[in-house]
Design a protein around this motif. Structure first.
Motif, PDB file in Angstrom:
ATOM      1  N   GLU A 116      50.163  59.920  -8.909  1.00 30.76           N
ATOM      2  CA  GLU A 116      50.750  59.307  -7.714  1.00 30.76           C
ATOM      3  C   GLU A 116      52.054  60.006  -7.338  1.00 30.76           C
ATOM      4  OE1 GLU A 116      51.167  55.173  -8.554  1.00 30.76           O
ATOM      5  OE2 GLU A 116      49.026  54.724  -8.296  1.00 30.76           O
ATOM      6  N   GLN A 117      52.910  60.253  -8.334  1.00 34.93           N
ATOM      7  CA  GLN A 117      54.179  60.917  -8.037  1.00 34.93           C
ATOM      8  C   GLN A 117      53.964  62.374  -7.635  1.00 34.93           C
ATOM      9  OE1 GLN A 117      57.556  60.302 -10.618  1.00 34.93           O
ATOM     10  NE2 GLN A 117      56.742  58.366 -11.379  1.00 34.93           N
ATOM     11  N   LEU A 118      52.938  62.986  -8.186  1.00 33.37           N
ATOM     12  CA  LEU A 118      52.651  64.382  -7.859  1.00 33.37           C
ATOM     13  C   LEU A 118      52.331  64.545  -6.375  1.00 33.37           C
ATOM     14  CD1 LEU A 118      52.361  67.160  -9.284  1.00 33.37           C
ATOM     15  CD2 LEU A 118      49.913  66.687  -9.465  1.00 33.37           C
ATOM     16  N   GLN A 119      51.713  63.535  -5.773  1.00 32.20           N
ATOM     17  CA  GLN A 119      51.327  63.614  -4.366  1.00 32.20           C
ATOM     18  C   GLN A 119      52.462  63.250  -3.418  1.00 32.20           C
ATOM     19  OE1 GLN A 119      48.549  65.026  -3.345  1.00 32.20           O
ATOM     20  NE2 GLN A 119      48.124  65.339  -5.523  1.00 32.20           N
ATOM     21  N   ASP A 120      53.598  62.820  -3.963  1.00 32.16           N
ATOM     22  CA  ASP A 120      54.741  62.501  -3.106  1.00 32.16           C
ATOM     23  C   ASP A 120      55.179  63.750  -2.344  1.00 32.16           C
ATOM     24  OD1 ASP A 120      57.843  62.290  -2.643  1.00 32.16           O
ATOM     25  OD2 ASP A 120      57.156  60.234  -2.940  1.00 32.16           O
ATOM     26  N   LYS A 121      55.548  63.572  -1.083  1.00 37.97           N
ATOM     27  CA  LYS A 121      55.908  64.726  -0.246  1.00 37.97           C
ATOM     28  C   LYS A 121      57.101  65.494  -0.803  1.00 37.97           C
ATOM     29  CE  LYS A 121      58.907  62.059   2.871  1.00 37.97           C
ATOM     30  NZ  LYS A 121      59.165  61.667   4.279  1.00 37.97           N
TER      31      LYS A 121
END
Length: 765
Positions: free
Chosen positions: A352-357
């Protein structure tokens, strides 16, 4: 037994000629691609004449053809007399061979499991990880990236943070091994080449892949060490010594090889010391030709292939795609957690954090397995990525520059050794910065070599002679590509950094490397001038994070943001208006946040920046701000009605004026608005009347509405910005957002600079 020569069928010749026309090569070039010194075999191939089997297969591979579809397969000649007495002998021979394979597989099973079933992580865990628990299926590129004939413009058109998708043609790696009996598997450092060979060995010994073969996993650096001790560099000699531990006779070993019952896995062709490269190449070539019935897979770093093996198909390990990253992360966190449930939860948080912009630069790195392993390890402790990304990128750089080869006991020798580690980093930083400054991500080989030569000329231990510098530059470029994979040949003669993130990090490192305060300040001023260019933002953030004091950089960034509207008198007047409007209000909110609020009403109505400047605005808008927001929306709808009246807009406008129940209005503005509403047409008079009224009276009503708001709310709505001015307002807003991101990051800033900068947002010059 397979035929030693093959020829193309008439249909195959036709298919081959069409494929040859498509790629546009000459016969001489095709011959060179398969390692032939003459084009005669190529001519014979297209003429349907027999040629050596391995050459035939290699030519088909270069033409992206399946050799079995192209080859002419004549029927076996009929036997004049059936000799049934031979059949039991053949059956007996096959039976003996199968029993021998079964016997050897049983004997070496434990050794293969011990050799290949674990991988050692040198990041966080002292204990090895089971390969079964973390192995993720990999893909290969069917056409080597550095063999493509492309221009920089072709690559530039698909420029993106991740280059994993620049080459689309991939197939599962296991399918490639199944399809090609002899395979050269190329890849960047840390791409998973060794892991894949370990996986193949395990699949084979567990009867899931080539169950009728005996797997042999040979790290070539180990092979060389043993060969030096016994002064025998032949692969057959190595197998004899290895299998002698299991009491196999030379005759039995020869039987296995002649029957094609051995899966030979040679790992790390690029790890062979230079003085033994030619000798090992000849040994592998002779062995593969003598015992051509056996399956052979060799791994090598992408730039480390010095010799062309005739008869081998060449493929390249592809970067992980998003699905593979997710699978690996899930497996990794479960494998390293105390229990599966905890591991799954951590993996979910990680993804989830990896996909943060804001994690786009980190997201780019995870396409390389070794760096994905590192990033999982870093995330493991705090369940978040580090605030100062430079430390993470330095760790990744350290792995590729030093620790990866060192952990595998690899020592390399070249002109590159004359560069100390600090000089290597300075050289890479120089290459990164020079080209990033000129917006060059893809580099012509000649440009890159000249950049390296220019740097070497500044070092005392390199000759200033131009020809010597050129030769040293060529050797160093190749060493960087082989040893670290930081510079990669994306197409013939065109290079780039393996990850844009590393180029950005090294560029930032170059900026902060100056020990002279004046030079550093000048570099920071130059950096700040790029704030409006989104491609420089990661460099700015990285630079700020590496400075012992980022005050001066922040001041320069603020100065550059304020100049965006400097040349537009109307926009400067607008900034003065929102400041005066803010001063008139008596509300307990930070003035900068209120100014940002009013600015957003006339640009994009995005309240993220005002809320970021004062989090109290997120809870509830004060009455004054909510009222002005409602009035501005109503005014905007009224303008739309004047330009293009329609019933839907009229209804929306009627609802927009009904805000008295939710907001507190002063008596004067309340009276003025009620008077204006009374002049609006009655909806009961019908559609045509309403539309006609707005066409006839709309302008006059809107002007009175605006005047009332300006008089009683000190809220001027008459700003008519043209498209260029609107674009400047948008640029000003998003760059203020970025500046706030810098201020709120964990940089080394003094409190006074941080506070002063925030307090002066949206004041202009």
């Amino acid at each position: 037994m397979a035929k030693r020569s093959l020829k193309a069928s008439p249909l195959g010749i036709n298919q081959a000629k069409k494929a040859f026309e498509r790629i546009g090569w000459t016969q001489e070039y095709l011959a060179a691609e398969v390692g032939l010194s003459t084009r005669q075999p190529v001519w014979k191939f297209f003429s349907g004449k027999p040629i050596e089997r391995n050459t035939f297969i290699d030519l088909c591979f270069q033409l992206s053809l399946d050799w079995q579809d192209i080859a002419d397969s004549p029927p076996l000649p009929p036997r004049e007399k059936s000799d049934a007495s031979l059949e039991p002998k053949i059956a007996t021979s096959t039976s003996k061979s199968d029993r021998l394979v079964s016997q050897v597989r049983s004997q070496i099973s434990g050794q293969i499991e011990a050799q290949c079933s674990t991988i050692q992580s040198f990041f966080e865990f002292a204990q090895p990880l089971d390969l079964d628990n973390i192995y993720t299926e990999q893909n290969v590129l069917t056409r080597l990236s550095n063999q493509r004939w492309l221009e920089i413009s072709d690559l530039q058109s698909s420029r993106q943070r991740s280059l994993a998708d620049l080459t689309k043609e991939t197939i599962p790696a296991l399918k490639a091994v199944t399809k090609h009996q002899k395979l050269m598997l190329l890849g960047k450092p840390g791409a998973g080449k060794t892991t894949f060979l370990q996986y193949l060995a395990l699949e084979c010994i567990r009867e899931k892949f080539k169950a009728d073969c005996v797997p042999v996993f040979i790290p070539l650096r180990t092979f060389v060490l043993q060969a030096k001790e016994c002064e025998d560099f032949s692969l057959l000699g190595y197998l004899n010594r290895f299998w002698d531990n299991y009491n196999l006779s030379a005759t039995e070993i020869t039987t296995l090889l002649q029957q094609g019952k051995v899966l030979i896995l040679l790992d790390g062709l690029d790890e062979i010391p230079p003085e033994y490269e030619q000798k090992i190449f000849q040994q592998i070539l002779q062995f593969s030709q003598l015992y051509y019935q056996n399956s052979l897979v060799i791994t090598c770093r992408l730039a480390g292939q010095q010799y062309r093996f005739n008869g081998l198909s060449y493929v390249e390990l592809a970067d992980f795609n998003r699905n593979q990253v997710e699978i690996f992360a899930q497996k990794w966190f479960i494998a390293t957690a105390y229990d599966a449930q905890t591991g799954k939860a951590k993996a979910q948080q990680f993804l989830e954090q990896l996909q943060d912009k804001n994690n786009q630069a980190i997201r780019e790195l995870v396409s390389t397995p070794i760096l994905l392993n590192l990033i999982c390890s870093v995330f493991q402790e705090r369940l978040s990525f580090p605030d100062k990304r430079a430390r993470l990128y330095q760790e990744g750089l350290d792995i590729l520059l030093v620790r990866w080869d060192r952990s595998r006991g690899i020592e390399r020798d070249s002109a590159y050794h004359r560069l100390a580690l600090a000089d290597k980093i300075k050289l890479l930083s120089h290459i990164a910065a020079v080209n990033f400054e000129q917006d060059r991500y893809f580099l012509e080989a000649e440009q890159l070599l000249q950049t390296i030569a220019d740097y070497l000329a500044t070092l005392a231990n390199f000759s200033p002679d131009p020809e010597s510098l050129r030769l040293d530059s060529q050797e160093i470029l190749r060493a960087i590509e082989i040893q670290h994979g930081l510079l990669i040949e994306r197409a013939r003669g065109i290079y780039s950094f393996s990850h844009l993130t590393f180029q950005e990090y090294l560029t930032a490192r170059k900026i902060v490397s100056s020990l002279n305060p004046e030079e550093l300040n000048h570099a920071l001023e130059q950096l700040a001038s790029h704030i409006t260019n989104p491609q420089w933002r990661e460099v700015i953030l990285l630079t700020a994070s590496m400075l012992s004091n980022a005050d001066y950089l922040i001041q320069q960034l603020k100065k550059q943001v304020d100049t965006i509207l400097q040349q537009e008198p109307l926009l400067q007047k607008f900034l003065q208006f929102i400041n005066q409007k803010t001063e008139v209000l008596s509300i307990p909110y930070k003035p900068a946040a209120v100014r940002a609020f009013y600015f957003s009403l006339f640009s994009n109505r995005d309240l993220n920046l005002p809320i970021a400047l004062d989090s109290q605005l997120a809870k509830e808008l004060p009455n004054d701000l909510a009222l002005d927001l409602a009035l501005e929306k109503a005014y905007d709808l009224a303008l739309s009605l004047v330009k293009n009246p329609n019933i839907k807009q009229i209804l929306n406008f009627s609802f927009a004026l009904e805000f008295e129940s939710n907001l507190i209005l002063s008596p004067d503005i309340k009276q003025a608005l009620n008077n204006l509403k009374k002049t609006l047409p009655d909806p009961a008079q019908g559609k045509e009347y309403l539309l006609t009224w707005w066409l006839t009276n709309g302008d006059d009503w809107v002007n009175k509405f605006r005047q009332a708001i300006n008089e009683y709310r000190y809220f001027d709505l008459s700003w008519n910005f043209n498209s260029d001015q609107q674009e400047l307002l948008h640029k000003y807003y998003i760059n203020n957002q970025f500046l706030l991101q810098c201020l709120d990051s964990n940089f080394n800033l003094t409190f006074i600079i941080q506070k002063t900068t925030k307090d002066t947002f949206f004041l202009g010059k």
